[in-house]
Design a protein around this motif. Structure first.
Motif, mmCIF file in Angstrom:
data_model
loop_
_atom_site.group_PDB
_atom_site.id
_atom_site.type_symbol
_atom_site.label_atom_id
_atom_site.label_comp_id
_atom_site.label_asym_id
_atom_site.label_seq_id
_atom_site.Cartn_x
_atom_site.Cartn_y
_atom_site.Cartn_z
ATOM 1 N N ASP A 448 18.883 93.690 14.375
ATOM 2 C CA ASP A 448 19.162 93.159 13.043
ATOM 3 C C ASP A 448 18.270 93.796 11.993
ATOM 4 O O ASP A 448 18.718 94.111 10.876
ATOM 5 N N PHE A 449 17.003 93.985 12.321
ATOM 6 C CA PHE A 449 16.065 94.589 11.378
ATOM 7 C C PHE A 449 16.483 96.013 11.028
ATOM 8 O O PHE A 449 16.598 96.373 9.853
ATOM 9 N N TYR A 450 16.718 96.822 12.043
ATOM 10 C CA TYR A 450 17.077 98.219 11.777
ATOM 11 C C TYR A 450 18.452 98.331 11.121
ATOM 12 O O TYR A 450 18.664 99.173 10.237
ATOM 13 N N ASN A 451 19.378 97.505 11.531
ATOM 14 C CA ASN A 451 20.706 97.549 10.932
ATOM 15 C C ASN A 451 20.665 97.118 9.470
ATOM 16 O O ASN A 451 21.364 97.671 8.621
ATOM 17 N N ILE A 501 15.861 105.516 17.499
ATOM 18 C CA ILE A 501 15.731 104.995 16.135
ATOM 19 C C ILE A 501 14.275 105.018 15.691
ATOM 20 O O ILE A 501 13.945 105.474 14.580
ATOM 21 N N GLN A 502 13.397 104.524 16.543
ATOM 22 C CA GLN A 502 11.983 104.430 16.182
ATOM 23 C C GLN A 502 11.370 105.795 15.915
ATOM 24 O O GLN A 502 10.592 105.953 14.966
ATOM 25 N N GLN A 503 11.726 106.772 16.721
ATOM 26 C CA GLN A 503 11.209 108.128 16.481
ATOM 27 C C GLN A 503 11.726 108.674 15.156
ATOM 28 O O GLN A 503 10.981 109.290 14.381
ATOM 29 N N GLN A 504 13.008 108.421 14.872
ATOM 30 C CA GLN A 504 13.604 108.959 13.656
ATOM 31 C C GLN A 504 13.003 108.318 12.405
ATOM 32 O O GLN A 504 12.702 109.009 11.427
ATOM 33 N N VAL A 505 12.828 107.005 12.431
ATOM 34 C CA VAL A 505 12.301 106.357 11.228
ATOM 35 C C VAL A 505 10.807 106.646 11.062
ATOM 36 O O VAL A 505 10.289 106.628 9.934
ATOM 37 N N TYR A 506 10.111 106.920 12.173
ATOM 38 C CA TYR A 506 8.720 107.387 12.058
ATOM 39 C C TYR A 506 8.698 108.781 11.431
ATOM 40 O O TYR A 506 7.880 109.073 10.543
ATOM 41 N N ASP A 507 9.579 109.656 11.884
ATOM 42 C CA ASP A 507 9.624 111.019 11.344
ATOM 43 C C ASP A 507 9.972 111.010 9.852
ATOM 44 O O ASP A 507 9.408 111.786 9.076
ATOM 45 N N ASP A 508 10.906 110.151 9.451
ATOM 46 C CA ASP A 508 11.407 110.143 8.072
ATOM 47 C C ASP A 508 10.617 109.198 7.160
ATOM 48 O O ASP A 508 10.477 109.453 5.973
#
Length: 562
Positions: A448-451, A501-508
């Motif tokens: 829910d948080f990421y969405n 998801i976690q890797q991508q949002v950390y990268d971005d």
């Protein structure tokens, strides 16, 4: 070290865009209350004059609309770590073998506050309305709905959507068809004199720009509840005025952070409780393709800000030393720790600043130090004016302290105080470079948080109103992973996708983690039945949504127990 407390699960949820608390000016223009009425007084969240919107499907609904005025089908006590679906308007539900159909049975004998029956016709109308109106569809419902009988209906999903189904069961308020179908534009109608399903209702005469009163719904389905006559929400002139009112016993329920509660509340007629809450972040308008402009669209700048903050000092100077650890991917821990990937860097954000790393990131990206000590590129200085809501002391202080820290990195950041209404307009339309806000957590896993904050369908181009994707972030890798999670019940598959998801949002890093906020909740000793550390039957903050209705229907005046 920062403090970490292992509350099982915490909900700082928001229906209709309510994300935090603060209060605004009161000029004595009160909604009328009879002396004999037992009215619970709550500090409102607004820092400016109150505006009314009682449409529970609207992203800007007024405080209390979801939970106190309108109910969902079921309730889950995320704060207490209980995944049980507690019946509200719904009685039972059943999935088909292929998980593409969800049949829901409403309780028998339900009535709207005007006495008309609540039936599956209302449910069919509600879900059809959401499906065809994107601005009301924060839940992500796509499919068809059919009536089975007067109290039963079936949702047919376009594809398997297990997480969306759960959100539907717990996060969609039914609306009265006989009222809403007469509205010219459901997206803008504020639903005056609402016909409600929850424990309270509202008469238009009980609303002013300084306060409003909900009164007990005589047709509420839980007989004998609520035990109080009503609820009054009042705005105050900032945090200090709110604290004075709490100490004086003028407020029965508030969520206001005291710097030294043991001393300040020693003689006050309230008890208090502190618990982890939402994520305090710097929101960046990150996506140039959706119209964002400014140096914060460069990930190197966002990462430099991330590494340039000294969070231990930030906690001490701005957050009274009571805020909590966050993670680089903002995955809520400890409650969702099962889904936190060990391979993503900094599962706990750095406490100390890494000035050299921050500077290196900027220089590698082509920024050069100016004579004034601020980096620049192509004639544009790394200088930001960050809006924060007036009266939100922690947010304002947080930007001030972070700004002082970032000077060592070569970044200028100053706070600009705005009203709550102005802030809503800014983040909903993306009209900013960086703002400070709170991102709420909900759910027994981080979907829910990421969405809510990272999915492409939650955002919009700058200038257009988005649902919750304030950062204007859009990434196909994240969207695809969310789709996989939503289509499976396999925990291992989910963990793999959460790691992506976690890797991508950390990268971005479109949302730059500061810390996890602490919610301090004050409750009047004149009432019993509040949430306590030993009985977390709901999330206790006064600004929560569905939990608010649960608590308000439970509490009783102390005199009733004698």
């Amino acid at each position: 070290m920062m403090r970490s407390r292992a509350w099982k699960r915490v909900l700082a949820a928001a229906c209709a865009g309510i994300v935090a608390f603060s209060v605004a000016a009161c000029d004595g223009n009160d909604a009328a209350i009879k002396k004999a009425e037992n009215i619970v007084n709550i500090a409102a969240i607004s820092t400016s004059q109150l505006t009314e919107n009682w449409n529970p499907l609207s992203p800007t609904a007024s405080q209390g609309t979801c939970g106190a005025l309108y109910e969902g089908l079921f309730y889950v006590n995320v704060a207490g770590g209980d995944d049980t679906m507690q019946p509200m308007l719904g009685e039972s539900y059943k999935f088909s073998d292929d998980n593409k159909e969800l049949t829901i049975k409403l309780k028998d004998g339900l009535k709207w506050s005007d006495g008309k029956p609540i039936t599956s016709d209302d449910a069919v109308y509600t879900f059809n309305l959401i499906n065809k109106t994107s601005s009301l569809n924060s839940i992500g419902w796509h499919g068809t709905v059919k009536k089975v009988d007067d109290t039963t209906f079936t949702l047919i999903f376009d594809q398997v959507a297990t997480m969306t189904a759960r959100a539907i069961l717990t996060g969609v308020p039914l609306v009265p068809k006989h009222v809403f179908e007469k509205m010219d534009d459901v997206t803008t109608d504020v639903n005056k004199n609402p016909v409600t399903s929850g424990p309270f209702t509202l008469d238009e005469k009980d609303f002013t720009s300084q306060n409003y009163v909900f009164r007990a719904n005589p047709n509420y389905h839980e007989k004998g509840q609520p035990y109080i006559d009503g609820v009054r929400y009042t705005s105050y002139a900032g945090g200090t005025a709110t604290q004075d009112a709490i100490i004086a016993g003028e407020i029965d329920w508030a969520s206001n952070v005291f710097q030294n509660p043991e001393k300040q509340l020693k003689n006050a007629p309230v008890d208090y409780l502190t618990m982890p809450s939402s994520a305090q972040v710097l929101v960046t308008c990150s996506n140039a393709e959706l119209g964002c402009t400014g140096p914060q669209t460069d990930v190197a700048v966002r990462k430099a800000i991330y590494y340039g903050m000294d969070r231990a000092q930030l906690n001490k100077l701005a957050f009274y030393g009571i805020f909590y650890d966050s993670s680089s991917s903002l995955t809520p821990t400890p409650e969702n720790e099962e889904y936190l990937s060990p391979d993503v860097p900094e599962s706990t954000v750095p406490e100390e600043a890494n000035v050299e790393k921050a500077k290196q990131l900027l220089e590698d990206a082509g920024y050069t130090m100016g004579s004034d000590g601020i980096y620049q590129k192509d004639g544009v200085r790394l200088s930001f004016e960050v809006p924060a809501i007036s009266g939100w002391t922690e947010s304002i202080n947080g930007v001030d302290v972070a700004g002082q820290q970032l000077k060592k990195v070569g970044i200028e950041m100053k706070v600009k105080q705005v009203s709550a209404n102005e802030m809503t307009e800014l983040y909903s339309k993306g009209d900013f470079q960086i703002i400070t806000e709170n991102m709420w957590y909900s759910g027994s896993e981080p979907y829910d948080f990421y969405n809510t904050f990272y999915a492409s369908d939650q955002t919009a181009k700058v200038g257009e109103k988005g649902t919750n994707g304030w950062a204007r972030y859009s990434n196909k890798t994240v969207d695809d992973a969310l789709d996989v999670i939503n289509s499976t019940t396999d925990t291992n598959v989910k963990k793999e996708q959460y790691a992506i998801i976690q890797q991508q949002v950390y990268d971005d890093m479109p949302y730059i983690p500061m810390m996890r906020t602490a919610t301090m909740v004050e409750t009047s000793k004149e009432y019993t039945g509040w949430v306590t550390k030993d009985n977390v039957y709901a999330a206790p903050a006064s600004w929560n949504t569905w939990d608010t209705g649960i608590i308000l229907r439970q509490i009783k005046p102390v005199t009733d127990n004698k």
